[in-house]
Scaffold this active site. Structure first.
Site, PDB file in Angstrom:
ATOM      1  N   CYS A  64       0.826  -1.215   0.000  1.00  0.00           N
ATOM      2  CA  CYS A  64       0.000   0.000   0.000  1.00  0.00           C
ATOM      3  C   CYS A  64       0.863   1.269   0.000  1.00  0.00           C
ATOM      4  O   CYS A  64       1.584   1.535   0.962  1.00  0.00           O
ATOM      5  CB  CYS A  64      -0.913  -0.052   1.233  1.00  0.00           C
ATOM      6  SG  CYS A  64      -1.731   1.489   1.644  1.00  0.00           S
ATOM      7  N   CYS A  67       0.113   3.681   2.851  1.00  0.00           N
ATOM      8  CA  CYS A  67       0.634   3.119   4.106  1.00  0.00           C
ATOM      9  C   CYS A  67       2.115   3.441   4.256  1.00  0.00           C
ATOM     10  O   CYS A  67       2.585   3.743   5.352  1.00  0.00           O
ATOM     11  CB  CYS A  67       0.435   1.600   4.147  1.00  0.00           C
ATOM     12  SG  CYS A  67      -1.289   1.087   4.097  1.00  0.00           S
TER      13      CYS A  67
END
Length: 137
Positions: A64, A67
Site C-alpha cells: 500500500c 501506508c
C-alpha cells in the site's frame, strides 16, 4: 571474473552474514521504547489492549503506497508520545482486520483503556494524529 568483482562479491557475502547475525540477535528481544509494536496475532493484540492506556493501531499492507507514506509519521508518534503504537499487517492478520471491519488501508484505530474510541481511514498528518492521541492521554 576480475579481481574487483571477486572483492565485491566477498564484501556482499560478509555484509549479508553481518545482517543475518544482527537480525538473529534482535529476534525475541523486546522492542525499543518508542518503536511501533508489530502485532503477530490476536492474542498479542489483546495483550496490548489489556495493558490499558492509549493505543494507536495502524492497520496497513506492505503493498500500500499511502501506508508507506504514513509509516514515518507512525514511527515518529511512537517515539514522541506515551501512547503504545502498534502495526497490524492486514495480509498476515486477516482475522483482526475483519474483526475491526478494516476494508481499506491505511486504517487506524485509537483505543483508550482497551476500548476503541476513534477510527481514522486514510493518511493523516502527524499533528492531527498527535492531537487525537492527546485527547485520550
Amino acid at each position: 571474473m576480475s579481481e574487483s568483482d571477486s572483492d565485491l562479491s566477498e564484501a556482499r557475502v560478509r555484509k549479508a552474514e553481518e545482517l543475518r547475525a544482527r537480525a538473529e540477535s534482535d529476534e525475541g528481544s523486546a522492542p525499543n521504547h518508542g518503536d511501533p509494536v508489530h502485532v503477530d496475532g490476536p492474542d498479542e493484540f489483546q495483550s496490548l489492549l489489556d495493558e490499558g492506556g492509549v493505543v494507536l493501531v495502524d492497520f496497513y499492507a506492505d503493498w500500500c503506497g499511502p501506508c508507506k507514506m504514513l509509516e514515518p509519521i507512525v514511527a515518529d508518534l511512537a517515539a514522541e508520545t506515551d501512547a503504545t503504537v502498534a502495526k497490524v499487517d492486514v495480509d498476515q492478520q486477516r482475522q483482526l482486520a475483519a474483526q475491526y471491519q478494516v476494508q481499506g488501508v491505511p486504517t487506524m484505530y485509537l483505543f483508550a483503556d482497551g476500548e476503541p474510541v476513534e477510527r481514522v481511514v486514510g493518511v493523516r498528518q502527524k499533528p492531527e494524529l498527535a492531537s487525537l492521541i492527546e485527547q485520550y492521554a
